[in-house]
Design a protein around this motif. Sequence first.
Motif, mmCIF file in Angstrom:
data_model
loop_
_atom_site.group_PDB
_atom_site.id
_atom_site.type_symbol
_atom_site.label_atom_id
_atom_site.label_comp_id
_atom_site.label_asym_id
_atom_site.label_seq_id
_atom_site.Cartn_x
_atom_site.Cartn_y
_atom_site.Cartn_z
ATOM 1 N N GLU A 1 0.822 -1.213 0.000
ATOM 2 C CA GLU A 1 0.000 0.000 0.000
ATOM 3 C C GLU A 1 0.857 1.265 0.000
ATOM 4 O O GLU A 1 0.613 2.189 -0.761
ATOM 5 N N ILE A 2 1.849 1.282 0.861
ATOM 6 C CA ILE A 2 2.604 2.532 1.033
ATOM 7 C C ILE A 2 3.614 2.719 -0.097
ATOM 8 O O ILE A 2 3.748 3.809 -0.639
ATOM 9 N N HIS B 1 10.459 8.248 0.156
ATOM 10 C CA HIS B 1 9.432 8.931 -0.620
ATOM 11 C C HIS B 1 8.627 7.885 -1.376
ATOM 12 O O HIS B 1 9.189 7.025 -2.025
ATOM 13 N N SER B 2 7.329 7.965 -1.252
ATOM 14 C CA SER B 2 6.469 7.103 -2.038
ATOM 15 C C SER B 2 5.949 7.923 -3.211
ATOM 16 O O SER B 2 5.161 8.842 -3.022
ATOM 17 N N PHE B 3 6.423 7.617 -4.405
ATOM 18 C CA PHE B 3 5.992 8.388 -5.576
ATOM 19 C C PHE B 3 4.508 8.179 -5.845
ATOM 20 O O PHE B 3 3.823 9.057 -6.334
ATOM 21 N N ASN C 1 2.669 9.911 -3.083
ATOM 22 C CA ASN C 1 3.286 11.212 -2.820
ATOM 23 C C ASN C 1 3.351 11.518 -1.329
ATOM 24 O O ASN C 1 2.860 12.542 -0.854
ATOM 25 N N ILE C 2 3.938 10.599 -0.594
ATOM 26 C CA ILE C 2 4.116 10.796 0.842
ATOM 27 C C ILE C 2 5.593 10.687 1.152
ATOM 28 O O ILE C 2 6.272 9.775 0.662
ATOM 29 N N ARG C 3 6.060 11.635 1.933
ATOM 30 C CA ARG C 3 7.452 11.558 2.390
ATOM 31 C C ARG C 3 7.450 11.081 3.829
ATOM 32 O O ARG C 3 6.605 11.477 4.621
#
Lengths: 401, 168
Positions: free
Chosen positions: B52-53, B81-83, B86-88
Amino acid sequence: MNEFEDKSIEQLEEPQYNTLNLGPTHPATHGIFQNILKMDGEIIVDAEQTVGYIHRAFEKIAERRPYYQITTLTDRLNYCSSPINNMGWHMTVEKLIGVEVPKRAQYMRVIIMELARIADHLVCNAVVGVDSGALTGFTYLFQWREKIYDIYEQICGARLTTNIGRIGGLERDFNDEVYKKIKAFLAEFPKAFKEFSNLLERNRIFYDRVVNTGAITAEKAMAYGFTGPNLRAAGVDYDVRVMNPYSSYEDFEFTIPVGEKGDTYDRFMVRQQEIWESLNIIKQALDNMPQGKWYADVPEFYLPPKEDVYNKMEALIYHFKIVMGESDVPKGEVYHAVEGGNGELGFYLISDGGRAPFRLHFRRPCFIYYQAYPEMIKGGMLSDAILTMSSMNVIAGELDA
Amino acid sequence: MTTINNEYIVNKVQQHFGNALKEASESYGILNIEISAEKAYALIDWFKHDSEIKASFLTDVCGAQFPDLVGKEFCVIYHLHSFINNIRIRIKAFIPKDNPTIASITPLFPAANWQERETFDFYGIVFVGHPNLKRIVNVDEMDYFPLRKEYPLEDGTRTDKEDKYFGR
């Protein structure tokens, strides 16, 4: 007498490798870093990089300097596009102290940053041409970089290491001459750039040199931490300007060019297209330039105009406080990233409330993606390795900090 | 579909890592996760492969030193970073001064190679399992770790530059 006479067949079949030092000072490295290549004839078998020749301990120096004095350090990271670094740093501090910069200042910053991106890409692409033997394009384009430097000079007085802008905005509004110069640039540059594109983009000789050399897959590029044009050339459409918009980039219409194979040609073409996109963004910013102030109301960080310093008590106090580094900053930690010429330029700042950062770390895109260089050149020819390096746009200042 | 936000991530980490999760907070929009040093590798591995992440991009690795925090003087800070979402995510692992070792994440992300070398170069933090842990930007003969707080930036023997005149 034959030199092979006293050797057995096994000895003769054993590969004979040569060691070749590419750098530290080699015209093709465009900066000071060394590559120790293990060569089998003209084929590269292995490579090892040595970096750090111009390490200047910026992270240590930053721990002693007040915030506004760190801008000059950022100039010297990627010195081909110092305004982007300056703006990135200002925005990091603004994020920490919680300042919203007026729209006009944001648009002005966008114009400056996009000009810097054009200058950065121009250098890189012109040099790719030079390294493949086409010097003409370089001589055509460098006068246009000079014109961009003239615009910087008109805005802030400096050309290369610009120290442009301030925490909280810009030092002054654009004057008429700036607008005139930008407009002249927008009118004339596309013609010259088109000429450059015609020279190289579909040129058979250039094509043969750059297609399928120094390629990297998207997965590998991501694993190696590629960002910016080099990652996009491999086909990943990651751009900080779109992913985490800063300085009003969300107001502008532009496309992110992506490549397919991640080879030297794709990197070259992505930069070519980005120059067109940057021109487009500058046009939009000029057309929609909002009215208003070019600085935020943060007297504790933004230097007052000199007339006020001489005539107003508060301005004098703030001037003194800023210059002596006495402005209070909140505690906290911030990571702010901007899309630099080479990719995600990040500033990780830990503040303990003191006059200088407790810890400041620069995420330098060059330093991270240059690790992949041996993998990209292994099995290729030496002449291709040179092109791969120049198309990756490794800037020694950013590499070593 | 569940929305993946910081709160959701913290809960998920809590379920998987329990007590190893020391603290979770948010600063300036980025999730801060403090994890015990032994579990740092496992956490990053899990973030990278979680379906998921999908935090599959390593933005940055760096070190820091907090001389006042006894028993956890050094800190290794990872930015993931999850492209896709979009979560850092910022992961921090504190390690003590007398044994500054932590597992290397170079097997997970080749990008960490030089960044860990740089951290070793400046702080002396040893990354166990690193393929080539040696100094990177400083000379090999250097016998100290320059970014540590005990090394002052300026020459201590100078008398003409007193700190009190400079507000320091």
